[in-house]
Enzyme design. Structure first.
Site, PDB file in Angstrom:
ATOM      1  N   HIS A   1       1.883   5.236  -0.893  1.00  0.00           N
ATOM      2  CA  HIS A   1       1.471   6.602  -1.201  1.00  0.00           C
ATOM      3  C   HIS A   1       2.537   7.221  -2.097  1.00  0.00           C
ATOM      4  O   HIS A   1       3.701   6.818  -2.068  1.00  0.00           O
ATOM      5  CB  HIS A   1       1.280   7.398   0.085  1.00  0.00           C
TER       6      HIS A   1
ATOM      7  N   CYS B   1      -4.072  10.533   4.662  1.00  0.00           N
ATOM      8  CA  CYS B   1      -4.338   9.987   5.995  1.00  0.00           C
ATOM      9  C   CYS B   1      -4.635  11.142   6.930  1.00  0.00           C
ATOM     10  O   CYS B   1      -3.778  12.016   7.121  1.00  0.00           O
ATOM     11  CB  CYS B   1      -3.144   9.181   6.510  1.00  0.00           C
TER      12      CYS B   1
ATOM     13  N   HIS C   1       0.865  -1.174   0.000  1.00  0.00           N
ATOM     14  CA  HIS C   1       0.000   0.000   0.000  1.00  0.00           C
ATOM     15  C   HIS C   1       0.907   1.231   0.000  1.00  0.00           C
ATOM     16  O   HIS C   1       1.373   1.664   1.051  1.00  0.00           O
ATOM     17  CB  HIS C   1      -0.889  -0.037   1.249  1.00  0.00           C
TER      18      HIS C   1
END
Length: 315
Positions: free
Chosen positions: A223, A254, A221
């Site tokens: 970014h 986030c 995952h």
């Protein structure tokens, strides 16, 4: 949009198929200043499924005060019941037993819990230590498994933390092993603030392999804060990982880590995977159209380079 797609040049060192774990409706929309109406969220998820995505993380059952953008979870889930008949997986995030109760009462079939590899983020996100967080998840996971609801474990700050700096691989391995011991079937390794580089990815996956964690139990995952998400993903694929988290249109961030920018855009990931001859089952054109549609509701263009390029060609 024109018929342009990437030229396919397969690489024998990569997997033949990759499963995209679409996180736009949850991890993407939770960081938007605009609160999207529940009917638009439901249509967004249906459009993602129509584009061929078979795993779409729908929402989060956290307290509305924490993430007001997802306060309508109980209203949303009944609007998605037809997708279960189409074998579309709709996992949801739950923070505690109360969230699990709400999710199970609505017939949720998969959940995820959200841990941290660092003490600083554990305190910022859940106001607990890492070990206290894991203890809190024990009854959540065990109850879910008794209800035959599989559990995914998210692990944040696997590469860098805005308060603590670089995160040692051994620190990540310890928490991954604890989550697996709890009963999580898959662990998503999060580069929450987007600082990872391919060398770090190689080192962490190597350390996990040495600890006996097979790549089939892992997802990544990333970014894209520093533009490294695709190169990091490609590195993970070369190490046997076949599940990649991504967010349609590059939505997200986030709310508990202000330096986190958008997720890896699903369209950018698809362009790379299709060019490498890797099957995903997802229609890139339909997905671009979906992200364009959602961008009109958010009142801003998609940050995805692929969405912008293909939308520009259409106009």
């Amino acid at each position: 949009m024109t018929g342009e797609l990437p030229m396919r040049v397969p690489d024998a060192g990569l997997p033949a198929r990759v499963r995209i774990h679409e996180v736009g409706p949850r991890d993407g929309l939770q960081n938007e200043k605009t609160i999207v109406p529940v009917a638009v969220k439901a249509e967004f998820i249906h459009r993602l499924a129509d584009a061929g995505l078979t795993t779409v993380e729908a929402t989060s059952f956290v307290h509305p005060a924490w993430v007001p953008q997802l306060a309508d979870a109980a209203e949303l889930m009944p609007l998605l019941e037809d997708l279960g008949d189409r074998a579309v997986r709709l996992p949801v995030l739950v923070p505690n037993e109360r969230g699990l109760d709400r999710a199970l009462s609505l017939g949720v079939r998969e959940i995820a819990v959200f841990a941290s590899a660092t003490e600083s983020f554990a305190q910022a996100n859940l106001n607990r230590t890492v070990d206290e967080t894991l203890t809190m998840f024990e009854p959540v996971v065990s109850r879910a498994l008794r209800a035959e609801v599989p559990v995914r474990g998210y692990l944040s700050m696997c590469f860098g933390d805005p308060w603590e700096g670089p995160v040692p691989a051994a620190q990540v391995v310890r928490v991954v092993l604890r989550l697996l011991d709890l009963g999580c079937e898959e662990i998503s390794l999060g580069d929450t603030i987007g600082v990872a580089t391919p060398g770090q990815v190689t080192a962490l996956l190597g350390a996990l392999g040495e600890a006996g964690v097979p790549p089939g139990r892992l997802a990544v995952h990333f970014h894209d804060t520093y533009g490294q998400a695709l190169s990091n993903t490609l590195t993970a694929l070369r190490h046997g990982v076949t599940t990649v988290d991504a967010s349609a249109g590059g939505l997200g961030g986030c709310p508990f880590a202000k330096s986190a920018t958008g997720n890896l855009a699903t369209e950018d990931l698809l362009w790379m995977l299709q060019g490498l001859g890797i099957d995903t089952g997802v229609d890139l054109r339909r997905l671009v159209a979906t992200s364009d549609w959602l961008a009109s509701h958010l009142g801003r263009p998609s940050p995805s380079r692929t969405v912008r390029a293909l939308s520009h060609k259409e106009s």
